[in-house]
Enzyme design. Structure first.
Site, PDB file in Angstrom:
ATOM      1  N   LYS A  14      -3.495  -9.790  -5.911  1.00  0.00           N
ATOM      2  CA  LYS A  14      -2.034  -9.915  -5.872  1.00  0.00           C
ATOM      3  C   LYS A  14      -1.490  -9.910  -4.446  1.00  0.00           C
ATOM      4  O   LYS A  14      -0.542 -10.620  -4.152  1.00  0.00           O
ATOM      5  CB  LYS A  14      -1.334  -8.890  -6.768  1.00  0.00           C
ATOM      6  CG  LYS A  14      -1.515  -7.457  -6.389  1.00  0.00           C
ATOM      7  CD  LYS A  14      -0.924  -6.548  -7.454  1.00  0.00           C
ATOM      8  CE  LYS A  14      -1.451  -5.133  -7.317  1.00  0.00           C
ATOM      9  NZ  LYS A  14      -1.340  -4.525  -5.979  1.00  0.00           N
ATOM     10  N   ARG A  89       5.077   0.308 -11.088  1.00  0.00           N
ATOM     11  CA  ARG A  89       3.793   0.537 -11.757  1.00  0.00           C
ATOM     12  C   ARG A  89       3.930   1.494 -12.924  1.00  0.00           C
ATOM     13  O   ARG A  89       2.969   1.697 -13.666  1.00  0.00           O
ATOM     14  CB  ARG A  89       2.806   1.159 -10.766  1.00  0.00           C
ATOM     15  CG  ARG A  89       1.945   0.169 -10.002  1.00  0.00           C
ATOM     16  CD  ARG A  89       1.256   0.958  -8.881  1.00  0.00           C
ATOM     17  NE  ARG A  89      -0.039   0.494  -8.525  1.00  0.00           N
ATOM     18  CZ  ARG A  89      -0.311  -0.217  -7.415  1.00  0.00           C
ATOM     19  NH1 ARG A  89       0.658  -0.629  -6.628  1.00  0.00           N
ATOM     20  NH2 ARG A  89      -1.544  -0.529  -7.132  1.00  0.00           N
ATOM     21  N   ARG A 128     -15.090  -5.771  -1.607  1.00  0.00           N
ATOM     22  CA  ARG A 128     -14.013  -5.556  -0.634  1.00  0.00           C
ATOM     23  C   ARG A 128     -14.232  -4.242   0.126  1.00  0.00           C
ATOM     24  O   ARG A 128     -13.957  -4.151   1.319  1.00  0.00           O
ATOM     25  CB  ARG A 128     -12.659  -5.540  -1.354  1.00  0.00           C
ATOM     26  CG  ARG A 128     -11.487  -5.368  -0.399  1.00  0.00           C
ATOM     27  CD  ARG A 128     -10.153  -5.591  -1.081  1.00  0.00           C
ATOM     28  NE  ARG A 128      -9.665  -4.393  -1.749  1.00  0.00           N
ATOM     29  CZ  ARG A 128      -8.548  -4.342  -2.473  1.00  0.00           C
ATOM     30  NH1 ARG A 128      -7.815  -5.430  -2.647  1.00  0.00           N
ATOM     31  NH2 ARG A 128      -8.151  -3.229  -3.031  1.00  0.00           N
ATOM     32  N   ARG A 134     -11.882   0.326   2.819  1.00  0.00           N
ATOM     33  CA  ARG A 134     -10.769   1.038   2.171  1.00  0.00           C
ATOM     34  C   ARG A 134     -11.307   2.259   1.450  1.00  0.00           C
ATOM     35  O   ARG A 134     -12.254   2.167   0.680  1.00  0.00           O
ATOM     36  CB  ARG A 134     -10.057   0.113   1.173  1.00  0.00           C
ATOM     37  CG  ARG A 134      -8.761  -0.436   1.736  1.00  0.00           C
ATOM     38  CD  ARG A 134      -8.058  -1.328   0.758  1.00  0.00           C
ATOM     39  NE  ARG A 134      -7.513  -0.630  -0.396  1.00  0.00           N
ATOM     40  CZ  ARG A 134      -6.554  -1.127  -1.158  1.00  0.00           C
ATOM     41  NH1 ARG A 134      -6.012  -2.285  -0.868  1.00  0.00           N
ATOM     42  NH2 ARG A 134      -6.121  -0.468  -2.210  1.00  0.00           N
ATOM     43  N   ARG A 145      -8.405   3.753 -11.035  1.00  0.00           N
ATOM     44  CA  ARG A 145      -7.236   2.906 -10.784  1.00  0.00           C
ATOM     45  C   ARG A 145      -7.050   1.886 -11.908  1.00  0.00           C
ATOM     46  O   ARG A 145      -5.917   1.586 -12.311  1.00  0.00           O
ATOM     47  CB  ARG A 145      -7.355   2.217  -9.412  1.00  0.00           C
ATOM     48  CG  ARG A 145      -7.097   3.220  -8.274  1.00  0.00           C
ATOM     49  CD  ARG A 145      -7.658   2.762  -6.941  1.00  0.00           C
ATOM     50  NE  ARG A 145      -7.078   1.529  -6.462  1.00  0.00           N
ATOM     51  CZ  ARG A 145      -7.742   0.631  -5.735  1.00  0.00           C
ATOM     52  NH1 ARG A 145      -9.006   0.806  -5.416  1.00  0.00           N
ATOM     53  NH2 ARG A 145      -7.135  -0.453  -5.326  1.00  0.00           N
TER      54      ARG A 145
HETATM   55  P1  AMP Z   1      -2.243  -1.293  -3.769  1.00  0.00           P
HETATM   56  O1  AMP Z   1      -2.537  -1.759  -2.387  1.00  0.00           O
HETATM   57  O2  AMP Z   1      -1.062  -1.970  -4.374  1.00  0.00           O
HETATM   58  O3  AMP Z   1      -3.449  -1.328  -4.656  1.00  0.00           O
HETATM   59  O4  AMP Z   1      -1.832   0.265  -3.643  1.00  0.00           O
HETATM   60  C1  AMP Z   1      -2.731   1.213  -3.088  1.00  0.00           C
HETATM   61  C2  AMP Z   1      -2.365   2.613  -3.542  1.00  0.00           C
HETATM   62  O5  AMP Z   1      -1.042   2.944  -3.094  1.00  0.00           O
HETATM   63  C3  AMP Z   1      -2.330   2.843  -5.048  1.00  0.00           C
HETATM   64  O6  AMP Z   1      -3.614   3.095  -5.593  1.00  0.00           O
HETATM   65  C4  AMP Z   1      -1.418   4.056  -5.134  1.00  0.00           C
HETATM   66  O7  AMP Z   1      -2.076   5.242  -4.734  1.00  0.00           O
HETATM   67  C5  AMP Z   1      -0.380   3.742  -4.066  1.00  0.00           C
HETATM   68  N1  AMP Z   1       0.751   2.953  -4.626  1.00  0.00           N
HETATM   69  C6  AMP Z   1       1.103   1.676  -4.319  1.00  0.00           C
HETATM   70  N2  AMP Z   1       2.169   1.287  -5.027  1.00  0.00           N
HETATM   71  C7  AMP Z   1       2.500   2.330  -5.827  1.00  0.00           C
HETATM   72  C8  AMP Z   1       3.502   2.546  -6.805  1.00  0.00           C
HETATM   73  N3  AMP Z   1       4.378   1.576  -7.144  1.00  0.00           N
HETATM   74  N4  AMP Z   1       3.539   3.760  -7.412  1.00  0.00           N
HETATM   75  C9  AMP Z   1       2.681   4.735  -7.092  1.00  0.00           C
HETATM   76  N5  AMP Z   1       1.696   4.606  -6.207  1.00  0.00           N
HETATM   77  C10 AMP Z   1       1.602   3.413  -5.557  1.00  0.00           C
END
Ligand code: AMP
Length: 192
Positions: A14, A89, A128, A134, A145
């Site tokens: 995404k 989310r 990745r 990461r 996740r």
């Molecule tokens: P992402 O890069 O979108 O996969 O986000 C990485 C991490 O950031 C997630 O696993 C959460 O720990 C945190 N995170 C990102 N967006 C949200 C959200 N909308 N609500 C809560 N935690 C978030």
């Protein structure tokens, strides 16, 4: 004017697709994950708080995330639209975003969901992890996740489906191929 969301499980691409949509439609892409990661890197109070949750693959609490998004959406550069990547989310975040949009007399045009099979995602994310280092890309955390995605974020998707603004795109395939599908889906959604 485009106000849209991109939702997808971890590893669905995404972020990559959000950047491409942003370039092609000229809207600002806002990734909550990127904002959190920048804060972690800068060791800000927000970053220190968020890191505990991110490393465990948990969601950062709604109260923290919602405030951060409200602040970001109050900046001038999003007056002509935005693409939110990774937010909302949880259904509580949907309600909160509804409130922000209602305050500005705004509404969402399109919600795009990228779909992919769990086992494909685990394989991609493990790859990745080796490239980017990461800290939330090890197998146990990845599976957690994914569980959160199925347990919480699919309810978000269902809400937007009920409102008739959801469009689903198959996220499996080459990056360019998926971008073509995404752009086509947005075009169709906007002309519907
Ligand atoms: P992402 O890069 O979108 O996969 O986000 C990485 C991490 O950031 C997630 O696993 C959460 O720990 C945190 N995170 C990102 N967006 C949200 C959200 N909308 N609500 C809560 N935690 C978030």
């Amino acid at each position: 004017m485009t106000r849209m969301l991109i939702i997808g499980p971890p590893g669905s691409g995404k972020g990559t697709q959000a950047e491409r949509i942003s370039e092609r439609l000229g809207v600002i892409a806002i990734s909550t994950g990127d904002i959190f990661r920048a804060n972690v890197k800068g060791e800000t109070p927000l970053g220190i708080e968020a890191k505990k949750y991110m490393d465990a693959g948990d969601f950062v609490p709604d109260s923290v995330t919602n405030k951060m998004v409200r602040d970001r959406l109050s900046e001038d550069d999003v007056e002509n639209g935005f693409l939110l990547d990774g937010y909302p989310r949880t259904t509580a975040q949907v309600d909160y975003l509804d409130g922000i949009l209602a305050d500005g007399d705004e509404k969402l045009d399109v919600v795009l969901q990228l779909t992919a099979d769990d086992e494909e995602l685990v394989t991609r994310l493990l790859g990745r992890a080796q490239e980017t280092g990461r800290t939330d890309d090890n197998e146990a955390v990845i599976r957690h996740r994914l569980d959160l995605y199925h347990g919480q974020t699919e309810a978000v998707v269902a809400k937007y489906a009920d409102r008739g603004i959801l469009t689903r795109v198959d996220g499996i395939g080459g990056i360019d191929e998926v971008t073509d599908r995404v752009m086509q889906a947005i075009k169709e959604a906007q002309s519907a």
